[in-house]
Scaffold this motif. Sequence first.
Motif, PDB file in Angstrom:
ATOM      1  N   ALA A 127       0.830  -1.209   0.000  1.00  0.00           N
ATOM      2  CA  ALA A 127       0.000   0.000   0.000  1.00  0.00           C
ATOM      3  C   ALA A 127       0.863   1.257   0.000  1.00  0.00           C
ATOM      4  O   ALA A 127       0.544   2.245  -0.672  1.00  0.00           O
ATOM      5  CB  ALA A 127      -0.937  -0.001   1.216  1.00  0.00           C
ATOM      6  N   GLN A 146       2.218   1.774  -3.495  1.00  0.00           N
ATOM      7  CA  GLN A 146       1.176   2.297  -4.370  1.00  0.00           C
ATOM      8  C   GLN A 146       0.893   3.770  -4.092  1.00  0.00           C
ATOM      9  O   GLN A 146       0.701   4.563  -5.027  1.00  0.00           O
ATOM     10  CB  GLN A 146      -0.098   1.464  -4.193  1.00  0.00           C
ATOM     11  N   ALA A 147       0.893   4.158  -2.819  1.00  0.00           N
ATOM     12  CA  ALA A 147       0.660   5.558  -2.472  1.00  0.00           C
ATOM     13  C   ALA A 147       1.767   6.448  -3.033  1.00  0.00           C
ATOM     14  O   ALA A 147       1.509   7.550  -3.536  1.00  0.00           O
ATOM     15  CB  ALA A 147       0.563   5.710  -0.955  1.00  0.00           C
ATOM     16  N   HIS A 188      -9.945   0.727   0.250  1.00  0.00           N
ATOM     17  CA  HIS A 188      -9.586   0.042   1.482  1.00  0.00           C
ATOM     18  C   HIS A 188      -9.033   1.054   2.481  1.00  0.00           C
ATOM     19  O   HIS A 188      -8.367   2.016   2.094  1.00  0.00           O
ATOM     20  CB  HIS A 188      -8.535  -1.049   1.198  1.00  0.00           C
ATOM     21  N   CYS A 225      -7.254   8.477  -8.233  1.00  0.00           N
ATOM     22  CA  CYS A 225      -6.535   8.336  -6.967  1.00  0.00           C
ATOM     23  C   CYS A 225      -7.512   8.279  -5.798  1.00  0.00           C
ATOM     24  O   CYS A 225      -7.337   7.472  -4.873  1.00  0.00           O
ATOM     25  CB  CYS A 225      -5.548   9.493  -6.803  1.00  0.00           C
ATOM     26  N   GLU A 261      -6.644   0.719   4.480  1.00  0.00           N
ATOM     27  CA  GLU A 261      -5.175   0.717   4.440  1.00  0.00           C
ATOM     28  C   GLU A 261      -4.653   1.659   3.362  1.00  0.00           C
ATOM     29  O   GLU A 261      -3.613   2.300   3.530  1.00  0.00           O
ATOM     30  CB  GLU A 261      -4.648  -0.697   4.190  1.00  0.00           C
ATOM     31  N   HIS A 262      -5.386   1.765   2.221  1.00  0.00           N
ATOM     32  CA  HIS A 262      -4.976   2.680   1.160  1.00  0.00           C
ATOM     33  C   HIS A 262      -4.996   4.124   1.658  1.00  0.00           C
ATOM     34  O   HIS A 262      -4.054   4.893   1.408  1.00  0.00           O
ATOM     35  CB  HIS A 262      -5.904   2.538  -0.045  1.00  0.00           C
ATOM     36  N   GLU A 263      -6.056   4.494   2.353  1.00  0.00           N
ATOM     37  CA  GLU A 263      -6.168   5.869   2.856  1.00  0.00           C
ATOM     38  C   GLU A 263      -5.094   6.156   3.898  1.00  0.00           C
ATOM     39  O   GLU A 263      -4.502   7.245   3.915  1.00  0.00           O
ATOM     40  CB  GLU A 263      -7.559   6.097   3.446  1.00  0.00           C
ATOM     41  N   TRP A 275       1.173   6.863  -6.727  1.00  0.00           N
ATOM     42  CA  TRP A 275       0.120   7.851  -7.000  1.00  0.00           C
ATOM     43  C   TRP A 275       0.635   9.274  -6.816  1.00  0.00           C
ATOM     44  O   TRP A 275       0.336  10.165  -7.613  1.00  0.00           O
ATOM     45  CB  TRP A 275      -1.085   7.594  -6.088  1.00  0.00           C
ATOM     46  N   TRP A 313      -8.982   4.879  -5.580  1.00  0.00           N
ATOM     47  CA  TRP A 313      -8.039   3.934  -4.983  1.00  0.00           C
ATOM     48  C   TRP A 313      -8.003   4.098  -3.468  1.00  0.00           C
ATOM     49  O   TRP A 313      -7.988   3.119  -2.725  1.00  0.00           O
ATOM     50  CB  TRP A 313      -6.647   4.148  -5.573  1.00  0.00           C
ATOM     51  N   ARG A 314      -8.012   5.343  -2.992  1.00  0.00           N
ATOM     52  CA  ARG A 314      -7.959   5.590  -1.555  1.00  0.00           C
ATOM     53  C   ARG A 314      -9.205   5.056  -0.849  1.00  0.00           C
ATOM     54  O   ARG A 314      -9.127   4.627   0.315  1.00  0.00           O
ATOM     55  CB  ARG A 314      -7.815   7.092  -1.288  1.00  0.00           C
ATOM     56  N   TRP A 336      -1.847   6.650   2.112  1.00  0.00           N
ATOM     57  CA  TRP A 336      -1.834   7.949   1.435  1.00  0.00           C
ATOM     58  C   TRP A 336      -1.575   9.082   2.424  1.00  0.00           C
ATOM     59  O   TRP A 336      -0.773   9.983   2.149  1.00  0.00           O
ATOM     60  CB  TRP A 336      -3.169   8.166   0.731  1.00  0.00           C
TER      61      TRP A 336
END
Length: 322
Positions: free
Chosen positions: A10, A13-14, A41, A34, A43-45, A17, A37-38, A48
């Motif tokens: 993650a 990926q962040a 999940h 973007c 975890e993505h946020e 982005w 994507w955030r 980020w």
Amino acid sequence: MTDVRPGATAVKQAIQWMLRLRESGHDPALEHECAQWRNVHREHELAWQRVNHLHQDLDLRAIPGAGLALQTLETSQRALRRRQALKLLGGIAMVGTAAWLSKDLDALDDWAADYATGTGERRSFTLPDGSLMQLNTRTAVDLAFNEQRRLIRLKHGELMVTCGQAANPERPLLVQTRNALLEGYEGRFVARQDSDCTRVSVSHGRVAIRKPGDGQLQRIESGEDWRIDAKGAQRLEHVDMDAMAWSEGLIITPGMRLFDFLAQVSRYRHGYLGCSDEIANLRLSGVFRLEDPEQLIQLLPQTLPVRLRQRTRWWVRVEGVA
């Protein structure tokens, strides 16, 4: 506190982005992707937010290979699917520069810390009990303050604590490192977490070390320097650097090896900084300001019989004059 951290995938990926968004300037479609994507999940946020918080310290545009990766990504998107393009960016910008980024990306693992500093940053904090805590470059700590104890967990880096007399003598200010538990009473001390040990220096007052293994207390008096590792605690009779000087933005040394001096300066900058073996034992003495590490490096040939070999602003090697 609950220690919730994003995984390595993650985080990567962040970073990808952020690289793309910075390169595009202002692209509403890309910003929307973007955001999607955030939102996929939690975890993505979280990843980020962590990357976004640190972006001023770790300049992602400055990563070697990132510019080429972005250019390749832009031209490849016409022919490749988005997933393939992202994979290409990750391969060039991240995998190819993993070694270069290793020490800077240590901070990625500590974004959940209560207090932290980036590369070259020093900060001061007033703790809930009124004690003053100063953090040196690349430092992260957690706090556990309640009615039963006052605890600082030094995750990595270096801190200085100035503590007053506790209202409850049975509640000293504790600093937990990988090697020991320090009990600080009225006074000031520095604790630094190295890879193989903890170093403790007391300016005034007194500190007690709870030794690993037997748990016995070793008292440190004002003006003493100690080294603590898995074998125990040892007083250092001679030190080559003022342990407190960093709080004033200085390195003060009566005679430090060039190798050790560069290791200290390296803590305040990104990239590689080292020297050849034949000049590692050259000695420096004086007062050196840390506000501009690059300028400090450039001054070395005026002080010692050395020259600089510089491939990029992030890769500098000090060599002997032929």
